[in-house]
Design an enzyme around this catalytic site. Structure first.
Site, mmCIF file in Angstrom:
data_model
loop_
_atom_site.group_PDB
_atom_site.id
_atom_site.type_symbol
_atom_site.label_atom_id
_atom_site.label_comp_id
_atom_site.label_asym_id
_atom_site.label_seq_id
_atom_site.Cartn_x
_atom_site.Cartn_y
_atom_site.Cartn_z
ATOM 1 N N CYS A 191 14.320 18.733 -11.310
ATOM 2 C CA CYS A 191 14.911 18.666 -9.810
ATOM 3 C C CYS A 191 16.303 18.601 -9.876
ATOM 4 O O CYS A 191 16.869 17.587 -10.402
ATOM 5 C CB CYS A 191 14.209 17.577 -9.172
ATOM 6 S SG CYS A 191 15.099 17.138 -7.421
ATOM 7 N N CYS A 208 11.894 10.927 -4.792
ATOM 8 C CA CYS A 208 11.090 10.788 -6.024
ATOM 9 C C CYS A 208 11.596 9.773 -7.036
ATOM 10 O O CYS A 208 12.428 10.003 -7.440
ATOM 11 C CB CYS A 208 10.724 12.053 -6.456
ATOM 12 S SG CYS A 208 10.325 13.379 -5.388
ATOM 13 N N CYS A 218 13.450 21.564 -1.945
ATOM 14 C CA CYS A 218 12.633 20.346 -2.677
ATOM 15 C C CYS A 218 11.433 20.729 -3.356
ATOM 16 O O CYS A 218 10.676 21.455 -2.986
ATOM 17 C CB CYS A 218 12.665 19.366 -1.665
ATOM 18 S SG CYS A 218 11.527 18.108 -2.286
ATOM 19 N N GLN A 237 -1.353 12.485 8.228
ATOM 20 C CA GLN A 237 -1.066 12.498 6.603
ATOM 21 C C GLN A 237 -0.268 13.867 5.888
ATOM 22 O O GLN A 237 -0.714 14.633 6.354
ATOM 23 C CB GLN A 237 -2.474 12.360 5.810
ATOM 24 C CG GLN A 237 -3.108 11.273 6.049
ATOM 25 C CD GLN A 237 -2.946 9.921 5.404
ATOM 26 O OE1 GLN A 237 -1.718 10.103 4.736
ATOM 27 N NE2 GLN A 237 -3.576 8.832 5.293
ATOM 28 N N GLU A 276 -5.504 2.307 18.160
ATOM 29 C CA GLU A 276 -4.125 2.761 17.739
ATOM 30 C C GLU A 276 -3.132 2.311 18.689
ATOM 31 O O GLU A 276 -3.219 2.305 19.978
ATOM 32 C CB GLU A 276 -4.140 4.361 17.366
ATOM 33 C CG GLU A 276 -2.857 4.976 17.439
ATOM 34 C CD GLU A 276 -1.893 4.656 16.208
ATOM 35 O OE1 GLU A 276 -2.406 4.811 15.063
ATOM 36 O OE2 GLU A 276 -0.901 4.522 16.261
ATOM 37 N N ASP A 332 -7.121 1.573 8.196
ATOM 38 C CA ASP A 332 -6.139 2.573 7.706
ATOM 39 C C ASP A 332 -4.792 1.971 7.961
ATOM 40 O O ASP A 332 -4.172 2.527 8.725
ATOM 41 C CB ASP A 332 -6.290 4.096 7.893
ATOM 42 C CG ASP A 332 -5.607 4.770 7.136
ATOM 43 O OD1 ASP A 332 -4.924 4.163 6.117
ATOM 44 O OD2 ASP A 332 -5.360 5.970 7.523
ATOM 45 N N CYS A 334 -2.167 2.692 1.624
ATOM 46 C CA CYS A 334 -1.151 3.455 0.948
ATOM 47 C C CYS A 334 -0.205 2.357 0.243
ATOM 48 O O CYS A 334 0.676 2.722 -0.139
ATOM 49 C CB CYS A 334 -0.111 4.053 2.081
ATOM 50 S SG CYS A 334 0.439 3.345 3.399
HETATM 51 N N1 SAH Z 1 -6.011 6.875 9.936
HETATM 52 C C1 SAH Z 1 -4.831 7.524 10.486
HETATM 53 C C2 SAH Z 1 -3.516 7.054 10.528
HETATM 54 C C3 SAH Z 1 -3.230 6.032 9.442
HETATM 55 S S1 SAH Z 1 -1.542 5.587 9.459
HETATM 56 C C4 SAH Z 1 -4.843 8.781 9.591
HETATM 57 O O1 SAH Z 1 -5.308 8.831 8.626
HETATM 58 O O2 SAH Z 1 -4.330 9.804 9.957
HETATM 59 C C5 SAH Z 1 -1.501 4.053 10.241
HETATM 60 C C6 SAH Z 1 -1.333 4.073 11.651
HETATM 61 O O3 SAH Z 1 -1.427 2.766 12.160
HETATM 62 C C7 SAH Z 1 -0.327 4.747 12.509
HETATM 63 O O4 SAH Z 1 -0.868 5.790 13.219
HETATM 64 C C8 SAH Z 1 0.424 3.722 13.132
HETATM 65 O O5 SAH Z 1 1.094 4.069 14.788
HETATM 66 C C9 SAH Z 1 -0.819 2.800 13.651
HETATM 67 N N2 SAH Z 1 -0.466 1.079 13.669
HETATM 68 C C10 SAH Z 1 0.635 0.544 13.214
HETATM 69 N N3 SAH Z 1 0.402 -0.491 13.482
HETATM 70 C C11 SAH Z 1 -0.302 -0.974 14.250
HETATM 71 C C12 SAH Z 1 -1.227 -1.830 15.121
HETATM 72 N N4 SAH Z 1 -0.117 -3.095 14.961
HETATM 73 N N5 SAH Z 1 -2.200 -1.755 15.672
HETATM 74 C C13 SAH Z 1 -2.735 -0.656 15.638
HETATM 75 N N6 SAH Z 1 -2.249 0.816 15.013
HETATM 76 C C14 SAH Z 1 -1.090 0.391 14.308
#
Ligand code: SAH
Length: 400
Positions: free
Chosen positions: A23, A32, A106, A230, A280, A328, A355
């Site tokens: 890179c 990265c 990139c 994602q 969400e 998540d 993550c």
């Molecule tokens: N499960 C989804 C998103 C995961 S990313 C996927 O796989 O695509 C994490 C998500 O949590 C984001 O959309 C973000 O907006 C949300 N988030 C962040 N803080 C939060 C909270 N306090 N309550 C609810 N959602 C939240």
């Protein structure tokens, strides 16, 4: 005897490079961290990271890597600026600064997205569009964000402007689409604040629908500029399939999909469950999620726009019944309000997608103390060449 003086270029050749990254931006762009590390080594390092943090708590399975780990990012964001000599540049901010590292192409970004950003850079002069100067507040174009639907082929371009008017808007759209007819929507996003956030609140579609669609695990999803999606679609399928297999759904379960974004996991899980309740925080994402359920003809799912912790607290207070929790959360992990409510709701299984293995380890410890044992953790490499590692972990309720 006279000493032989080597010409500069020969000296250069004899000096061993400290790093052998492919890179060209490696030293300046902080994007990265593993640019000079062979891919197999990267996977080993990530495996070790996860093992170090999680093996005191549960079994860590081998990481799922990519066959071709290049150009995986379906979302590219470029900051725009101008050099002293007037040349327009675009790229990423140098680490801990607001100096732009100019980037043409990139190694981890979608190539079409990079080409579109290059075309826009080349159009600025003839359209008399000035890039925004953070110090003086003068100029118009701040960032360009490109999102690519890898399965659908749809492409969204978001022009982030400091004020709402783009000069010769229609001609700009025409000229850009002439070079890239694959662009399906162009959005103006207005960010008039002194902020390090890329996107502002106001949005207008100047071409197309204002969002793109893409498919994952045979379902179709609409994605708005500000919704989370994602960034590595191939590995997302690996991740979601693993999460669903760990949930062991039989069609009878009542599931919570917490931190659901545009509803992806819940919508994919719904045909295998009795009911899905999704929560969400982001309004745009919830709007997308509702549309996504309709588009996929999923009727046994409902969406709530709320803080996941507050929402779960309410569910627990109302004495709701839940069989499986899919969660998540963002990098910071979950919070005690959420986890304490999960414990109260007493589902048989919790599938935790993370993550950030550090906050995952912290949260698993909380669950461990409160009757939920982590059984197995599956790392998935969603971010080749970067330190980050995604993990999906199964927790089961200990019999009391
Ligand atoms: N499960 C989804 C998103 C995961 S990313 C996927 O796989 O695509 C994490 C998500 O949590 C984001 O959309 C973000 O907006 C949300 N988030 C962040 N803080 C939060 C909270 N306090 N309550 C609810 N959602 C939240």
């Amino acid at each position: 005897m006279k000493k032989e003086v080597k010409p500069a270029n020969e000296i250069k050749k004899t000096i061993k490079p400290v790093r052998k990254s492919a890179c060209p931006y490696d030293r300046r762009c902080g994007g990265c961290q593993y640019q000079d590390t062979p891919y197999k080594e990267q996977l080993k390092k990530k495996q070790k990271t996860v093992e170090k943090l999680l093996s005191p708590l549960c079994a860590v399975k081998p990481i799922a890597g990519m066959k071709d780990p290049l150009h995986y990012r379906n979302k590219v964001s470029a900051a725009f600026g101008r050099l002293r000599n007037g040349t327009y540049i675009s790229g990423v901010y140098e680490e801990n600064s607001h100096r732009i590292v100019p980037i043409e192409e990139c190694l981890i970004e979608d190539q079409k997205a990079d080409a579109i950003i290059g075309t826009i850079r080349g159009m600025l002069k003839s359209f008399k569009i000035h890039t925004y100067d953070e110090d003086t507040g003068y100029g118009l174009l701040r960032h360009v964000l490109v999102r690519v639907g890898r399965h659908s082929g749809q492409i969204m371009v978001v022009l982030v402007l400091a004020s709402p008017i783009l000069p010769s808007k229609n001609n700009f759209v025409k000229a850009l689409r002439k070079e890239h007819p694959e662009i399906t929507t162009i959005v103006i996003n207005v960010n008039d604040k002194q902020t390090s956030m890329v996107l502002g609140n106001k949005e207008t579609a100047i071409y197309g629908k204002g969002y793109i669609e893409d498919s994952l695990c045979d379902a179709t999803f609409r994605i708005s500029p500000k919704s989370f999606y994602q960034i590595n679609p191939a590995q997302t399928e690996v991740l979601y399939k693993k999460a669903l297999s760990l949930a062991e759904l039989t069609g009878k379960e009542r599931i919570v999909d917490a931190y659901c974004g545009i509803g992806t996991i819940g919508i994919i899980a719904a045909p295998h469950a009795k009911e899905v309740i999704s929560v969400e925080l982001n309004r745009d994402a919830v709007r997308d999620a509702v549309q996504n359920a309709k588009k996929n003809e999923i009727k046994n799912i409902s969406f709530y726009q709320a803080d996941a912790g507050k929402f779960m607290t309410q569910m627990a207070q109302q004495g709701e019944h839940v069989d499986v929790v899919l969660m998540d959360p963002p990098r910071a992990g979950s919070d005690e309000a959420f986890m304490a409510s999960v414990v109260k709701l007493s589902p048989n299984r919790v599938v935790y997608i993370s993550c950030n293995p550090e906050t995952l380890a912290r949260d698993l410890q909380y669950f461990d103390k409160h009757g939920y044992k982590a059984k197995e953790a599956w790392p998935v490499d969603m971010f080749p060449f970067c330190w980050d590692v995604e993990t999906v972990c199964l927790l089961s309720k200990l019999r009391s």
